[in-house]
Enzyme design. Structure first.
Site, PDB file in Angstrom:
ATOM      1  N   PRO A 293       0.683  -1.130   0.084  1.00 35.52           N
ATOM      2  CA  PRO A 293      -0.072  -0.149   0.024  1.00 35.52           C
ATOM      3  C   PRO A 293       0.782   1.173   0.167  1.00 35.52           C
ATOM      4  CG  PRO A 293      -0.124  -1.148   2.198  1.00 35.52           C
ATOM      5  CD  PRO A 293       0.514  -2.162   1.060  1.00 35.52           C
ATOM      6  N   LYS A 297      -1.609   2.607  -4.175  1.00 32.42           N
ATOM      7  CA  LYS A 297      -1.776   2.170  -5.755  1.00 32.42           C
ATOM      8  C   LYS A 297      -2.856   1.141  -5.979  1.00 32.42           C
ATOM      9  CE  LYS A 297       0.798   5.303  -7.261  1.00 32.42           C
ATOM     10  NZ  LYS A 297       0.090   6.626  -7.963  1.00 32.42           N
TER      11      LYS A 297
HETATM   12  P1  FAS Z   1     -11.089  -6.580  -3.412  1.00 35.54           P
HETATM   13  O1  FAS Z   1     -10.551  -7.552  -2.591  1.00 35.54           O
HETATM   14  O2  FAS Z   1     -11.467  -5.158  -2.577  1.00 35.54           O
HETATM   15  O3  FAS Z   1     -12.820  -7.146  -3.592  1.00 35.54           O
HETATM   16  C1  FAS Z   1     -12.839  -8.435  -3.885  1.00 35.54           C
HETATM   17  C2  FAS Z   1     -14.421  -9.032  -3.628  1.00 35.54           C
HETATM   18  O4  FAS Z   1     -14.385 -10.193  -4.068  1.00 35.54           O
HETATM   19  C3  FAS Z   1     -14.609  -8.923  -2.233  1.00 35.54           C
HETATM   20  O5  FAS Z   1     -15.490  -8.134  -1.881  1.00 35.54           O
HETATM   21  C4  FAS Z   1     -14.554 -10.331  -1.839  1.00 35.54           C
HETATM   22  O6  FAS Z   1     -15.294 -10.719  -0.620  1.00 35.54           O
HETATM   23  C5  FAS Z   1     -15.118 -11.017  -3.009  1.00 35.54           C
HETATM   24  N1  FAS Z   1     -14.710 -12.544  -3.150  1.00 35.54           N
HETATM   25  C6  FAS Z   1     -13.845 -13.097  -2.930  1.00 35.54           C
HETATM   26  N2  FAS Z   1     -13.718 -14.373  -3.204  1.00 35.54           N
HETATM   27  C7  FAS Z   1     -14.983 -14.406  -3.460  1.00 35.54           C
HETATM   28  C8  FAS Z   1     -15.639 -15.799  -3.927  1.00 35.54           C
HETATM   29  N3  FAS Z   1     -14.892 -16.865  -4.112  1.00 35.54           N
HETATM   30  N4  FAS Z   1     -16.808 -15.504  -4.609  1.00 35.54           N
HETATM   31  C9  FAS Z   1     -17.447 -14.120  -4.569  1.00 35.54           C
HETATM   32  N5  FAS Z   1     -16.871 -13.094  -4.176  1.00 35.54           N
HETATM   33  C10 FAS Z   1     -15.588 -13.271  -3.873  1.00 35.54           C
HETATM   34  N6  FAS Z   1      -4.793   0.000  -1.281  1.00 35.54           N
HETATM   35  C11 FAS Z   1      -4.456   1.145  -1.236  1.00 35.54           C
HETATM   36  O7  FAS Z   1      -4.086   1.844  -2.278  1.00 35.54           O
HETATM   37  N7  FAS Z   1      -4.242   1.745  -0.058  1.00 35.54           N
HETATM   38  C12 FAS Z   1      -4.425   1.121   1.190  1.00 35.54           C
HETATM   39  O8  FAS Z   1      -4.100   1.495   2.328  1.00 35.54           O
HETATM   40  C13 FAS Z   1      -4.861  -0.328   0.874  1.00 35.54           C
HETATM   41  N8  FAS Z   1      -4.897  -0.917   2.191  1.00 35.54           N
HETATM   42  C14 FAS Z   1      -5.330  -2.396   2.225  1.00 35.54           C
HETATM   43  C15 FAS Z   1      -5.492  -3.060   3.309  1.00 35.54           C
HETATM   44  C16 FAS Z   1      -5.913  -4.447   3.308  1.00 35.54           C
HETATM   45  C17 FAS Z   1      -6.304  -5.400   4.537  1.00 35.54           C
HETATM   46  C18 FAS Z   1      -6.137  -5.121   1.904  1.00 35.54           C
HETATM   47  C19 FAS Z   1      -6.694  -6.430   1.758  1.00 35.54           C
HETATM   48  C20 FAS Z   1      -6.109  -4.217   0.814  1.00 35.54           C
HETATM   49  C21 FAS Z   1      -5.565  -2.818   0.987  1.00 35.54           C
HETATM   50  N9  FAS Z   1      -5.471  -2.242  -0.142  1.00 35.54           N
HETATM   51  C22 FAS Z   1      -4.977  -0.817  -0.100  1.00 35.54           C
HETATM   52  C23 FAS Z   1      -5.628  -2.598  -1.590  1.00 35.54           C
HETATM   53  C24 FAS Z   1      -7.156  -2.622  -1.858  1.00 35.54           C
HETATM   54  O9  FAS Z   1      -7.610  -1.397  -1.663  1.00 35.54           O
HETATM   55  C25 FAS Z   1      -6.980  -3.383  -3.321  1.00 35.54           C
HETATM   56  O10 FAS Z   1      -6.326  -2.916  -4.123  1.00 35.54           O
HETATM   57  C26 FAS Z   1      -8.740  -2.947  -3.621  1.00 35.54           C
HETATM   58  O11 FAS Z   1      -9.490  -3.273  -2.672  1.00 35.54           O
HETATM   59  C27 FAS Z   1      -8.904  -3.914  -4.907  1.00 35.54           C
HETATM   60  O12 FAS Z   1     -10.278  -3.868  -5.241  1.00 35.54           O
HETATM   61  P2  FAS Z   1     -10.711  -5.199  -5.831  1.00 35.54           P
HETATM   62  O13 FAS Z   1      -9.816  -5.696  -6.802  1.00 35.54           O
HETATM   63  O14 FAS Z   1     -12.316  -4.848  -6.221  1.00 35.54           O
HETATM   64  O15 FAS Z   1     -10.578  -6.475  -4.875  1.00 35.54           O
HETATM   65  C1  PHB Z   2      -4.596   5.720   3.632  1.00 34.52           C
HETATM   66  O1  PHB Z   2      -5.127   4.629   3.900  1.00 34.52           O
HETATM   67  O2  PHB Z   2      -4.979   6.822   3.414  1.00 34.52           O
HETATM   68  C2  PHB Z   2      -3.382   5.488   2.529  1.00 34.52           C
HETATM   69  C3  PHB Z   2      -2.836   4.326   2.543  1.00 34.52           C
HETATM   70  C4  PHB Z   2      -1.609   4.052   1.756  1.00 34.52           C
HETATM   71  C5  PHB Z   2      -1.087   5.015   1.331  1.00 34.52           C
HETATM   72  C6  PHB Z   2      -1.742   6.576   1.392  1.00 34.52           C
HETATM   73  C7  PHB Z   2      -2.638   6.692   2.298  1.00 34.52           C
HETATM   74  O3  PHB Z   2       0.111   4.807   0.551  1.00 34.52           O
END
Ligand code: FAS
Ligand code: PHB
Length: 389
Positions: A293, A297
């Protein structure tokens, strides 16, 4: 049941694709394994690139974002007692990033999807994909004890890193690239005013820290922690004390602390699967790639995939142009790898994870260079605002 497109996953990628296909008159259904409330309560990303903001407006889900999003014209890098602000617009034709939580993005897309009236099935259990390498793919799921099978033309795997889509592809057909970082991020959400008006990335002797926000009254902070650390090891006071130790005193002295609304630890990985097309199955978002993160991105890269995938699907249905689906994989991966590079670079530059004194000196020299050189500042700015689509 028959649909033109079955979308697996109602996270930001799946919901955005569903809303865009709605607008294009391409019928589609979204299958989500979690409950609606669970998905809408997730706390994740917080910084949107301009292309993400533009896509939300294009889809018709940008009204609240326009009201509540906070434009950031710069980003801060702290090392030791140094605090440097990198202007974003000067060298990117005026581009900014916008602070607006992924939680809000998902809610806005959910509201639009409900208004569109297209089917979104929550609590869909045991989703399984069949015959995606033929011209008659099907997707089935279980709910309330019965099994529903949907025949379709295309399947969009938007089900995240742990989803069923990528797992359904034969290992011989897919190549995975992965790096697991030897640390995690402990994140806290609090109803306290942010310590800085723009994001702060800090490389401190005790480890990385990040200061971000969701509004001018709600802050999001992270500190690097050990991979085996546990949330229960961290009282609120312990978190605030450690965060202050990792920031220049001009920030540490200004932090307003308060009770945590949410506290969680996330692991960090870099991951890419190639290609993104397998017959009638297309992967997008975290189902296809994950970035640490650092650099904010993950969500933005998911949205750029959807930009390419939406236009490929439109071509496919309008002109039965099968090559558009191949081109999706090629086009999306170009931006994926460049973004993976920036996220990996900024993670290595700002985190402490080996005691090699030479490595640390190299990081300090790199930080001193990019903040004192116009070219260095421009490179960081153009990557942070997001590369062109
Ligand atoms: P997602 O994972 O958001 O969504 C996938 C969906 O598919 C979920 O709702 C899930 O329940 C569903 N799913 C999974 N398996 C399934 C199945 N078998 N059947 C049906 N549905 C199913 N990005 C940042 O830019 N900044 C951050 O600070 C940041 N923090 C994060 C913290 C965590 C704990 C995680 C895991 C990710 C973080 N990310 C962060 C990255 C995050 O934002 C992702 O890039 C973003 O959610 C991607 O979106 P989707 O591709 O839609 O995937
Ligand atoms: C945020 O959760 O606001 C966040 C996370 C990762 C970043 C910047 C901001 O790199």
């Amino acid at each position: 049941m028959r649909q033109q497109v079955v979308i697996i996953g109602a996270g930001p990628a799946g919901l955005l694709l569903g809303c865009l296909l709605d607008n294009a008159g391409i019928d589609n259904i979204i299958l989500e394994r979690q409950t609606k409330d669970y998905v809408l309560a997730r706390i994740r990303a917080g910084i949107l690139e301009q292309t993400t903001v533009d896509m939300l407006h294009y889809a018709g889900a940008g009204a609240r974002l326009a009201q509540e999003g906070i434009a950031h014209h710069g980003v801060n890098i702290a090392f030791g007692q140094e605090l440097e602000n990198i202007a974003l617009g000067a060298s990117t034709g005026g581009k900014v990033v916008t602070a607006y939580g992924q939680t809000e993005v998902t809610k806005d897309l959910y509201d639009l999807r409900m208004k569109n009236g297209s089917p979104t099935i929550y609590s869909a259990e045991n989703v399984s994909i069949s015959d995606f390498d033929t011209s008659n793919p099907t997707v089935s799921y279980e709910q309330d004890g019965s099994t529903v099978t949907i025949s379709c033309d295309l399947i969009a795997g938007c089900d995240g890193y742990h989803g069923v889509s990528r797992a359904s592809i034969p290992k011989s057909a897919i190549t995975a690239f992965e790096k697991i970082y030897p640390f995690g991020w402990l994140g806290v959400l609090s109803d306290t005013p942010p310590v800085a008006n723009e994001v702060v990335y800090a490389n401190a002797p005790r480890g990385f820290a990040l200061c971000s926000m969701r509004s001018m009254t709600r802050s999001r902070y992270y500190i690097q922690c050990d991979l085996d650390d546990k949330v229960e090891n961290w009282s609120d006071d312990a978190f605030w004390d450690e965060l202050k130790r990792r920031l220049p005193s001009q920030l540490a002295d200004e932090i307003i602390t308060g009770p945590s609304l949410e506290k969680s630890i996330a692991p960090l990985r870099s991951f890419v699967a190639e290609p993104l097309r397998f017959g009638r199955l297309l992967l997008a978002g975290d189902a296809a790639h994950v970035v640490p993160p650092t650099g904010a991105k993950g969500l933005n890269l998911a949205f750029s995939d959807i930009h390419y995938l939406y236009h490929a699907m439109k071509s496919y249905f309008a002109d039965h142009d099968d090559s558009a689906l191949d081109h999706y994989s090629y086009q999306a991966l170009q931006r994926v790898w460049k973004t993976e590079r920036f996220s990996w670079y900024l993670t290595n530059l700002t985190h402490r994870f080996n005691d090699d004194p030479f490595e640390q000196r190299m990081k300090e020299a790199e930080l001193a260079y990019i903040t004192s050189s116009e070219a260095g500042r421009q490179t960081l700015a153009e990557n942070y605002v997001g590369l062109p689509l």
